[in-house]
Design an enzyme around this catalytic site. Structure first.
Site, PDB file in Angstrom:
ATOM      1  N   ARG A  76       6.044 -28.302  65.817  1.00 59.95           N
ATOM      2  CA  ARG A  76       6.884 -27.611  66.795  1.00 59.95           C
ATOM      3  C   ARG A  76       6.549 -28.019  68.229  1.00 59.95           C
ATOM      4  O   ARG A  76       7.227 -27.598  69.167  1.00 59.95           O
ATOM      5  CB  ARG A  76       6.717 -26.085  66.647  1.00 59.95           C
ATOM      6  CG  ARG A  76       7.039 -25.580  65.256  1.00 59.95           C
ATOM      7  CD  ARG A  76       7.318 -24.099  65.274  1.00 59.95           C
ATOM      8  NE  ARG A  76       8.409 -23.801  66.185  1.00 59.95           N
ATOM      9  CZ  ARG A  76       8.773 -22.583  66.563  1.00 59.95           C
ATOM     10  NH1 ARG A  76       8.130 -21.553  66.104  1.00 59.95           N
ATOM     11  NH2 ARG A  76       9.771 -22.403  67.407  1.00 59.95           N
ATOM     12  N   HIS A 127       2.178 -14.033  64.256  1.00 58.08           N
ATOM     13  CA  HIS A 127       2.195 -13.826  65.712  1.00 58.08           C
ATOM     14  C   HIS A 127       1.967 -12.340  66.019  1.00 58.08           C
ATOM     15  O   HIS A 127       2.257 -11.485  65.175  1.00 58.08           O
ATOM     16  CB  HIS A 127       3.567 -14.194  66.283  1.00 58.08           C
ATOM     17  CG  HIS A 127       3.852 -15.656  66.350  1.00 58.08           C
ATOM     18  ND1 HIS A 127       4.988 -16.211  65.807  1.00 58.08           N
ATOM     19  CD2 HIS A 127       3.181 -16.682  66.924  1.00 58.08           C
ATOM     20  CE1 HIS A 127       4.997 -17.517  66.044  1.00 58.08           C
ATOM     21  NE2 HIS A 127       3.910 -17.837  66.715  1.00 58.08           N
ATOM     22  N   CYS A 136      12.072 -13.616  67.646  1.00 60.49           N
ATOM     23  CA  CYS A 136      11.845 -15.078  67.635  1.00 60.49           C
ATOM     24  C   CYS A 136      13.094 -15.864  68.003  1.00 60.49           C
ATOM     25  O   CYS A 136      13.006 -16.996  68.466  1.00 60.49           O
ATOM     26  CB  CYS A 136      11.424 -15.535  66.251  1.00 60.49           C
ATOM     27  SG  CYS A 136      10.322 -14.433  65.415  1.00 60.49           S
TER      28      CYS A 136
HETATM   29  C1  CIR Z   1       6.988 -20.896  62.495  1.00 61.80           C
HETATM   30  O1  CIR Z   1       6.169 -20.797  61.575  1.00 61.80           O
HETATM   31  O2  CIR Z   1       6.696 -21.330  63.603  1.00 61.80           O
HETATM   32  C2  CIR Z   1       8.415 -20.481  62.227  1.00 61.80           C
HETATM   33  N1  CIR Z   1       8.730 -20.750  60.855  1.00 61.80           N
HETATM   34  C3  CIR Z   1       8.607 -19.011  62.526  1.00 61.80           C
HETATM   35  C4  CIR Z   1       8.417 -18.684  63.965  1.00 61.80           C
HETATM   36  C5  CIR Z   1       8.586 -17.228  64.232  1.00 61.80           C
HETATM   37  N2  CIR Z   1       8.542 -16.969  65.621  1.00 61.80           N
HETATM   38  C6  CIR Z   1       8.105 -15.856  66.177  1.00 61.80           C
HETATM   39  O3  CIR Z   1       7.545 -14.987  65.496  1.00 61.80           O
HETATM   40  N3  CIR Z   1       8.202 -15.749  67.480  1.00 61.80           N
END
Ligand code: CIR
Length: 256
Positions: free
Chosen positions: A86, A164, A251
């Site tokens: 990411r 998170h 998110c």
């Molecule tokens: C990740 O693992 O980065 C994504 N699949 C999910 C991100 C979720 N984002 C968040 O809680 N802010």
């Protein structure tokens, strides 16, 4: 009050996004797109402008736009995501944020610091930051130093079990906080009016407050009832396909 939100359309590649729950199956892309449309409608119901960015196929998790920036009343901070796949997503958000903030109000978290926006919870001018597998000590140090330069403050909250910080705790204004699991007894949150999220509805600890309304994920009746009883107008929207990638309501947008 928030005036703006930024969202990013999910990419077809989202089916290969990061997940800690493969047993839930891969997201259905067509349904995820429909749910994204409904999410945008839910945001609009809260009286807010929505900037919709195009999908980034090279980044399967890029619809989770909250993780790549933190936007405060005083400045915007482009993060440095701890998840390797990411990390390049931040380039795509800088230009968009530049439409809302002058260059001197755009700050950056840099290596070896890592930080993801899902670990940052805003309570007025104070920001709680989860120290997680994605957000490290140096990232938090840089973040708090930036906040302090802009007259804001921050403090670290260690996490053990969730991805998170906002996976498990969310502030919905008026001193009210949705708390689940490891956050129920954290001394950091003792002064808030805590709305306890039952274990079987833990996913719905991630609700978002926008201008007096609270958006709640579909399928979590105990949380929906508790939020209504706390006096909020509730907007319900389904995020089942994002849940398969550990993604919740917060998110999917930046709100400022
Ligand atoms: C990740 O693992 O980065 C994504 N699949 C999910 C991100 C979720 N984002 C968040 O809680 N802010």
């Amino acid at each position: 009050m928030f005036k703006n939100t930024i969202v990013r359309r999910p990419a077809k590649s989202m089916i290969d996004g990061i997940t800690s729950a493969p047993e839930l199956g891969k997201p259905d892309y067509a349904l995820a797109l429909k749910q994204h449309d409904s999410y945008i409608e839910a945001l609009k119901k809260c009286g807010i402008e929505v900037t919709v960015l195009p999908a980034l196929e090279e980044y399967p998790d890029s619809c989770f736009v909250e993780d790549v920036a933190v936007i405060t009343r005083k400045c915007a901070i482009i993060t440095n995501p701890g998840a390797e796949s990411r990390n390049g997503e931040t380039a795509g958000i800088r230009e968009t944020i530049g439409r809302f903030f002058p260059a001197e109000k755009i700050e950056f978290i840099t290596a070896p610091g890592t930080l993801e926006g899902g670990d940052v919870m805003m309570v007025g001018d104070h920001f709680y930051v989860g120290r997680s597998a994605r957000t490290n000590e140096e990232g938090i140090r840089q973040f708090v130093a930036i906040l302090e330069r802009h007259g804001l403050s921050g403090s670290e909250v260690p996490l053990e079990h969730v991805l998170h910080l906002k996976t498990g705790v969310n502030y919905i204004e008026d001193n009210n906080m949705l708390v689940s699991g490891e956050f129920i007894d954290k001394p950091d949150f003792a002064k808030f009016n805590k709305i306890l999220v039952p274990e079987e509805e833990a996913y719905a600890a991630n609700c978002i407050w926008i201008n007096g309304k609270v958006i709640v994920p579909a399928g979590y009746p105990a949380v929906e009832k508790a939020v209504r009883e706390a006096g909020y107008e509730v907007v319900v929207t389904d995020t089942s396909e994002y849940r398969k990638l550990d993604g919740g309501l917060s998110c999917l947008s930046l709100r400022f």
